[in-house]
Structure formats: C-alpha cells, structure tokens
Enzyme design. Structure first.
Site, PDB file in Angstrom:
ATOM      1  N   CYS A 198       0.811  -1.178  -0.029  1.00 30.70           N
ATOM      2  CA  CYS A 198      -0.128   0.079   0.062  1.00 30.70           C
ATOM      3  C   CYS A 198       0.889   1.205  -0.103  1.00 30.70           C
ATOM      4  CB  CYS A 198      -1.012   0.050   1.184  1.00 30.70           C
ATOM      5  SG  CYS A 198      -1.911   1.408   1.251  1.00 30.70           S
ATOM      6  N   CYS A 217      -0.524   4.017   2.349  1.00 31.06           N
ATOM      7  CA  CYS A 217      -0.115   4.103   3.641  1.00 31.06           C
ATOM      8  C   CYS A 217       1.247   4.132   3.844  1.00 31.06           C
ATOM      9  CB  CYS A 217      -0.373   2.410   4.102  1.00 31.06           C
ATOM     10  SG  CYS A 217      -1.785   1.836   3.425  1.00 31.06           S
ATOM     11  N   ASP A 218       2.497   3.749   3.327  1.00 31.01           N
ATOM     12  CA  ASP A 218       3.752   3.428   3.513  1.00 31.01           C
ATOM     13  C   ASP A 218       4.627   4.223   2.773  1.00 31.01           C
ATOM     14  OD1 ASP A 218       2.951   1.641   5.566  1.00 31.01           O
ATOM     15  OD2 ASP A 218       3.100   0.014   4.026  1.00 31.01           O
TER      16      ASP A 218
END
Ligand code: NDP
Length: 316
Positions: free
Chosen positions: A138, A141-142
């Site tokens: 992701c 997200c990261d």
C-alpha cells in the site's frame, strides 16, 4: 462439536476497521452485535507497521495496536466478539442462518459483511521476511517513509500505475517492474506512467529475490534482484522499499451466488449506501471497495452499515 443456535439482531462477519467500527456503532445502538473476527483478526492493518494517516493519532500508531484499540472500544459497549470464522451462510430467507467453525449455528436479523480483501503477494520467502520492513502492498499507507529515497513497484495494472506515479511524487526514483512488455493499466494511467520523468519501467522482468540487511529485530531492504524473462539476465536494483501491486482478492467467496458482485468478486452496494441486493445485508470496507481501500474509508462504511442495519430493523 455439538451444534447450538445463537440469535442476534446483527451479525458482523470479519474484523478490521470496517467490522470493528460497525460493531461500535451497532453496540451503541443497542443491537447487541455478534462478530466473528475471521482468519486474520484486525485484518490487513495487522500486517503493516506504522500508520500515520489515520486521523486522531498525531504521532502515528502501529497497525496492530490500532486494531486492538478499535476492538477494545467495541468490547467496551458489549459487542460479542468471537474468534473464528463463519464457514457458511444462507441469505435466501429471514432470519439469515450462518454456521461458524466453533460449531455454532447463528440466526441473524441483519448481516454486515466486513471480510475485507487480501493483497496478492509474489510468494517469495524474502518478500515475507521483509513484509512491514521495506515491503508493502500500500503506497498511500507507507509511501511517506520513502520520501527522497528509491523504491520499486511490482505489477502492470491500474494499481501499479497509480502507486508508482503516487510514489514518484515523494521518492527520488521509482522503478516499475512488469513481467510483460506492455502494461495492463488503462491508457490514461499508462500515459501518466510514461510522462513521469523519475519513473522507469523495467519491462519483461520478474522479481527473484528481495535483498536486505537483518540485525536482531532491525530489518531493512537494500535492493531487489530482477530477472529479464526474455534474455534470462539478472541484475540487482538498489532500493529502500518495495511495493507489491499485483492486485487484491476480495474475501467474498462465502456469499458467492447470493450477493451481487462484479467480475472479480467485489460486492456491489447501492450508491451512497452499504446496502447489497438483499434487504438486511450490508457490505462495508474492502470487500466492496476496490478504489480507496483505506482504514479511514473502511471505518466510514462500517459506520454506515451499522446505521443502515439499525434503520432496517426499525422499519420491519
Ligand atoms: P490487475 O489484476 O488489473 O493487475 C494486476 C497486475 O499485476 C497485472 O499487470 C499482472 O500482470 C500483474 N501480476 C499479477 N500477478 C503477478 C505475479 N505473480 N507476478 C508479477 N506480476 C503479476 O489488478 P489491479 O489491482 O491493478 O486492478 C484491479 C482492478 O481495480 C482493475 O479492474 C483496475 O482497473 C481497478 N483499479 C482502478 C483504479 C482506478 O480507476 N483509479 C485504481 C486501481 C485499480 P499481467 O498484466 O501480465 O497479467
């Protein structure tokens, strides 16, 4: 195992931000929800490390801890949260009947499906080893953790195109490794990929191994060994992060043939709603969302499902 029938006004199948949020709202509305947490209690967030984009955590938090907090909040309002999975469900008539792997038969007036989706992985040992330590599925997200660094994305569809162009805005250099000589992504997304100067497509190539360092609990990715499937040549590309973007599989097998879904299995819901094609059955989170797939959007749809379940119950 002996069979015993339990009744509930609201059966929530699956945990994660969508399921736990549905449980919090349903419990506070006095529906006394019953949840079966599923194979991976807490869902996909339990396989990430730091979460920095969920509002309300100014310093960020760890994915597994966040899911523990969600669960505690649902338990505080007496949600009946059970380990285990629903193995079978019959949505053809009211009350809905489900069977759990603890031997229980459950009679439910409403069902909230929050079974999520599972990111597809390459299946390499090194990928599992560095998961959460440089390997992610992701970018939203990261990606932030790789600001100014070099990263590599695997895949050739819209997700890979979107993730690699997103990462190119944050990172110094992005390599997009695809196993063929043309992308599967839409023409518009392909154009974005080709127009991004710090994004290089590595064609006809597969990942052989993710390379990194390991000192005690500290693990970090340093590069990826890729092989050109046309020439047979291998090379190592030095990167700090690897994003696997080869698709997700919605966990909807259990309702196949009962709920309307698209060609790849995402459950269809009415617009601005989590209602499915069956009255009293709602779907929230990643099992019905292939576009946003964020914890906060999943939590939002979980809240919608609980409110819709409550309204449905008071209307029948
Ligand atoms: P897709 O199934 O469309 O693409 C998966 C990609 O990963 C393909 O290029 C495939 O290669 C590659 N791949 C699959 N397995 C492997 C493997 N084991 N090793 C290496 N490569 C592999 O998945 P997406 O997640 O990209 O998209 C899913 C759906 O969601 C699509 O319908 C897409 O259009 C949609 N979507 C739409 C978006 C948007 O509109 N903004 C954003 C994201 C997704 P190959 O091409 O060779 O099969």
């Amino acid at each position: 195992m002996s069979e015993q029938t339990d009744k509930t006004k609201c059966l929530i199948i699956g945990s994660g931000p969508a399921g736990y949020t549905a449980a919090i709202y349903a419990a506070r509305a006095d529906l006394k929800p019953m949840m079966y947490e599923g194979l991976e209690p807490g869902g996909q967030l339990t396989t990430t490390t730091e979460v920095e984009n969920y509002p309300g955590y100014p310093e960020g938090t760890q994915g597994p801890q966040m899911m523990e907090d969600f669960k505690k909040q649902a338990v505080r309002f007496d949600a009946d949260i059970r380990p285990g999975i629903i193995t079978k469900i019959d949505l053809s008539k009211q009350p809905f009947m489900a069977k759990a792997d603890d031997g229980k038969i459950i009679e439910a007036d409403t069902v909230i499906l929050a079974t999520g989706a599972t990111a597809k992985w390459l299946g390499l040992d090194s990928e599992a080893k560095f998961n959460g330590y440089g390997v992610s599925a992701c970018a939203t997200c990261d990606g932030f953790f790789y600001k100014g660094k070099d990263v590599l994305v695997v895949g050739g569809g819209d997700t890979a195109a979107e993730e690699s162009t997103y990462l190119a805005k944050l990172c110094k250099k992005v390599y997009l490794v695809h196993r063929r000589d043309e992308l599967r992504a839409s023409k518009a997304m392909q154009r974005k990929v080709f127009d991004t100067p710090n994004l290089e497509v590595v064609w006809d190539s597969v990942v052989e191994e993710i390379v990194g360092t390991e000192e005690g609990f500290n693990k970090a990715v340093t590069g990826v060994k890729v092989k050109n499937v046309q020439t047979g040549e291998s090379k190592e590309i030095n990167v700090d992060g690897v994003f696997i973007a080869i698709g997700h599989k919605p966990n909807s097998d259990i309702v196949k043939g009962q709920l309307d879904m698209n060609e790849v299995g995402y459950v269809k819901t009415a617009s601005d709603s989590t209602k499915t094609n069956i009255d009293g059955v709602f779907a929230c989170g990643d099992v019905q969302d292939h576009v946003f797939r964020q914890a906060v959007t999943a939590a939002g749809t979980g809240c919608m499902s609980a409110i819709e379940a409550e309204r449905y119950l008071s209307s029948v």
